[in-house]
Write a protein that holds these residues in place. Structure first.
Motif, short mmCIF file in Angstrom:
data_model
loop_
_atom_site.label_atom_id
_atom_site.label_comp_id
_atom_site.label_asym_id
_atom_site.label_seq_id
_atom_site.Cartn_x
_atom_site.Cartn_y
_atom_site.Cartn_z
N ILE A 171 83.17 -41.21 64.23
CA ILE A 171 84.15 -41.51 65.28
C ILE A 171 83.82 -40.70 66.53
CG2 ILE A 171 86.60 -41.48 65.89
CD1 ILE A 171 87.15 -41.62 62.82
N GLN A 172 83.72 -41.39 67.64
CA GLN A 172 83.36 -40.72 68.90
C GLN A 172 84.48 -39.78 69.35
OE1 GLN A 172 80.49 -40.94 70.61
NE2 GLN A 172 79.58 -42.43 69.21
N ASP A 173 84.10 -38.69 70.02
CA ASP A 173 85.09 -37.81 70.63
C ASP A 173 85.73 -38.52 71.83
OD1 ASP A 173 84.94 -35.14 69.22
OD2 ASP A 173 82.83 -35.44 69.70
N ASN A 174 87.00 -38.25 72.03
CA ASN A 174 87.72 -38.83 73.15
C ASN A 174 87.34 -38.11 74.45
OD1 ASN A 174 89.24 -40.32 71.25
ND2 ASN A 174 90.70 -38.63 71.06
N ARG A 175 87.52 -38.78 75.55
CA ARG A 175 87.54 -38.11 76.83
C ARG A 175 88.88 -37.38 76.92
NH1 ARG A 175 86.97 -41.07 82.78
NH2 ARG A 175 87.25 -39.17 84.04
N PRO A 176 88.92 -36.11 77.34
CA PRO A 176 90.19 -35.38 77.41
C PRO A 176 91.26 -36.18 78.16
CG PRO A 176 88.39 -33.87 77.78
CD PRO A 176 87.77 -35.25 77.74
N GLY A 177 92.45 -36.21 77.57
CA GLY A 177 93.55 -36.96 78.15
C GLY A 177 93.72 -38.33 77.55
N GLU A 178 92.70 -38.83 76.85
CA GLU A 178 92.77 -40.13 76.20
C GLU A 178 92.92 -39.93 74.69
OE1 GLU A 178 89.30 -42.28 77.36
OE2 GLU A 178 89.84 -42.31 79.49
N VAL A 179 93.42 -40.97 74.00
CA VAL A 179 93.64 -40.87 72.56
C VAL A 179 93.05 -42.08 71.85
CG1 VAL A 179 95.73 -39.47 72.78
CG2 VAL A 179 95.92 -41.96 72.72
N ASN A 180 92.79 -41.91 70.57
CA ASN A 180 92.31 -42.97 69.69
C ASN A 180 93.41 -43.25 68.67
OD1 ASN A 180 91.15 -44.49 67.65
ND2 ASN A 180 89.22 -43.38 67.63
N TYR A 208 101.29 -37.00 66.42
CA TYR A 208 99.83 -37.12 66.51
C TYR A 208 99.67 -36.71 67.92
CZ TYR A 208 99.18 -38.43 61.85
OH TYR A 208 99.16 -38.38 60.49
N LEU A 209 99.03 -35.72 68.21
CA LEU A 209 99.20 -34.67 69.19
C LEU A 209 99.28 -35.14 70.62
CD1 LEU A 209 99.38 -31.62 69.13
CD2 LEU A 209 96.97 -31.58 69.60
N LEU A 210 100.29 -34.63 71.33
CA LEU A 210 100.36 -34.76 72.78
C LEU A 210 100.17 -33.36 73.33
CD1 LEU A 210 103.39 -37.18 73.07
CD2 LEU A 210 100.96 -37.73 73.13
N LEU A 211 99.00 -32.78 73.03
CA LEU A 211 98.81 -31.36 73.23
C LEU A 211 98.88 -30.95 74.68
CD1 LEU A 211 98.23 -28.88 71.52
CD2 LEU A 211 95.81 -29.28 71.86
N THR A 212 98.41 -31.79 75.57
CA THR A 212 98.39 -31.39 76.96
C THR A 212 99.76 -31.48 77.61
OG1 THR A 212 97.81 -33.65 77.63
CG2 THR A 212 96.00 -32.08 77.29
N LEU A 213 100.73 -32.05 76.90
CA LEU A 213 102.06 -32.19 77.49
C LEU A 213 102.98 -31.02 77.17
CD1 LEU A 213 102.75 -35.98 76.82
CD2 LEU A 213 101.71 -34.91 78.81
N PHE A 214 102.60 -30.23 76.17
CA PHE A 214 103.46 -29.16 75.73
C PHE A 214 102.61 -27.92 75.51
CE2 PHE A 214 104.92 -33.18 73.94
CZ PHE A 214 106.19 -33.28 74.46
N LEU A 215 102.55 -26.95 76.42
CA LEU A 215 101.82 -25.72 76.10
C LEU A 215 103.00 -24.81 75.69
CD1 LEU A 215 98.81 -24.40 76.16
CD2 LEU A 215 99.54 -23.25 78.19
N THR A 242 94.37 -37.51 69.66
CA THR A 242 94.62 -36.21 70.28
C THR A 242 94.10 -36.24 71.71
OG1 THR A 242 94.14 -33.84 70.19
CG2 THR A 242 92.44 -35.33 69.35
N THR A 243 94.69 -35.43 72.56
CA THR A 243 94.33 -35.47 73.97
C THR A 243 93.33 -34.40 74.37
OG1 THR A 243 96.23 -34.05 74.47
CG2 THR A 243 96.56 -36.42 74.66
N GLN A 244 93.12 -33.39 73.52
CA GLN A 244 92.13 -32.38 73.86
C GLN A 244 91.60 -31.71 72.60
OE1 GLN A 244 94.76 -29.57 76.16
NE2 GLN A 244 93.89 -28.06 74.78
N ALA A 245 90.46 -31.04 72.72
CA ALA A 245 89.80 -30.43 71.57
C ALA A 245 90.70 -29.41 70.89
CB ALA A 245 88.49 -29.78 72.01
N HIS A 246 90.78 -29.51 69.58
CA HIS A 246 91.49 -28.53 68.76
C HIS A 246 91.23 -28.87 67.30
CE1 HIS A 246 94.41 -31.77 68.22
NE2 HIS A 246 94.95 -31.07 67.23
#
Length: 323
Positions: free
Chosen positions: A209-218, A3-10, A270-274
């Motif tokens: 469900i509210q959108d997260n602030r980038p870098g935070e997860v639900n 369940y995505l750690l998208l900002t940690l792995f480009l 998720t940590t960022q929009a996608h």
């Protein structure tokens, strides 16, 4: 997603018919069979990892197991068949028939995902890929962050329920955003229209469900705002992490190919929009097998590709235009 750690792995999918059965897998299967046959559904729930417990409460687990027992009866024998991608497979003889049971195990030997047919319809041959013709779900060019059949280019392959899934975003000059990275609006894909890839029925909608602030997860609502579409061939398309209050369809509604159904967001774990997009054989979030999703005709890295399954780092767009 999961369940995505998208900002940690480009590998291609395979089925091993080896009869070697790891001891830890056998122990889990034995415990599962004992709990199942003794109606110890709390014991089955206690075998789940943290994520699986998010999808299935003890009450949901009991309801699910009752459906399986009603459809197939008790388990008489579980025979190890090998592996299918990341899952261990048991050819299982029930009182009322035979079926394959699939388990994914965590490093702590907990059940992280599974597929157990509840009835004869779900006990059909495994869905390998779509036969319904699909378009790409964005009007603009997008970037495949995770995609393909091998784990090194698609970490979803580690999870039976999500194997072959895509994580899709948009980039410019090598970056997915411009401006303040702590604002969703800075991300190019945030708020972009999501289209129905084919004619389908809206099977399920999760909204509010509210959108997260980038870098935070639900971690409470893993898929965030979600849509599941059902094709006429009973293929199911799951769209996750949709923007808050952007869903434009209702359950039971019939949608047409190219119709806007929502906007891309940053909701859920998720940590960022996608956009997380996957094809699966059931409408469930927790009891399903991911399948390969091909697009009829798309432009990939500037070249036209037909009946193509995108892979990591592909730039993809439709060959037709959509308003």
């Amino acid at each position: 997603m999961r369940y995505l750690l998208l900002t940690l792995f480009l590998a291609s999918s395979f089925f091993s018919y080896s009869q070697y059965e790891p001891e830890n897998i056998r122990a889990v299967a034995t415990e599962f069979q004992n709990c199942y046959n003794n109606t110890d559904d709390r014991g089955i729930y206690n075998m789940f990892d943290k994520v699986m417990k998010t999808f299935l409460s003890p009450e949901n687990t009991s309801e699910f197991m009752d459906e399986v027992r009603s459809g197939f009866g008790l388990i008489e024998k579980m025979k190890y068949s090998g592996t299918y991608n990341s899952a261990h497979v048991y050819s299982t003889t029930f009182e009322k028939g035979k079926s394959d049971i699939y388990f994914n195990l965590s490093s702590q030997n907990q059940i992280g995902s599974w597929f157990i047919p509840r009835n004869r319809a779900e006990n059909a041959p495994r869905l390998e890929r779509n036969t319904t013709e699909m378009i790409f779900p964005f009007k603009e060019e997008a970037f495949v962050y995770w995609g393909g059949e091998k784990r090194d280019i698609n970490y979803h392959m580690e999870d039976l329920n999500q194997q072959y899934a895509y994580d899709i975003l948009m980039v410019a000059n090598g970056a997915p955003y411009n401006g303040d990275p702590e604002k969703n609006e800075s991300f190019f894909v945030f708020g972009k229209d999501i289209m129905a890839p084919c004619d389908a029925r809206v099977y399920k909608v999760i909204d509010g469900i509210q959108d997260n602030r980038p870098g935070e997860v639900n971690t409470e609502n893993l898929t965030g705002n979600t849509i599941i579409l059902q094709t006429v061939k009973n293929e199911y398309l799951l769209f996750a992490h949709i923007k808050h209050n952007s869903i434009q369809v209702k359950e039971g509604e019939l949608v047409k190919q190219g119709q806007v159904i929502a906007q891309c967001g940053n909701s859920g774990n998720t940590t960022q929009a996608h956009l997380h997009l996957q094809l699966q054989n059931t409408p469930d979030l927790y009891n399903t097998i991911g399948a390969k999703l091909y697009f009829k005709e798309i432009q990939v890295n500037g070249e036209i590709r037909k009946d193509y399954m995108p892979v990591k780092e592909d730039f993809v767009k439709n060959t037709g235009s959509f308003k």
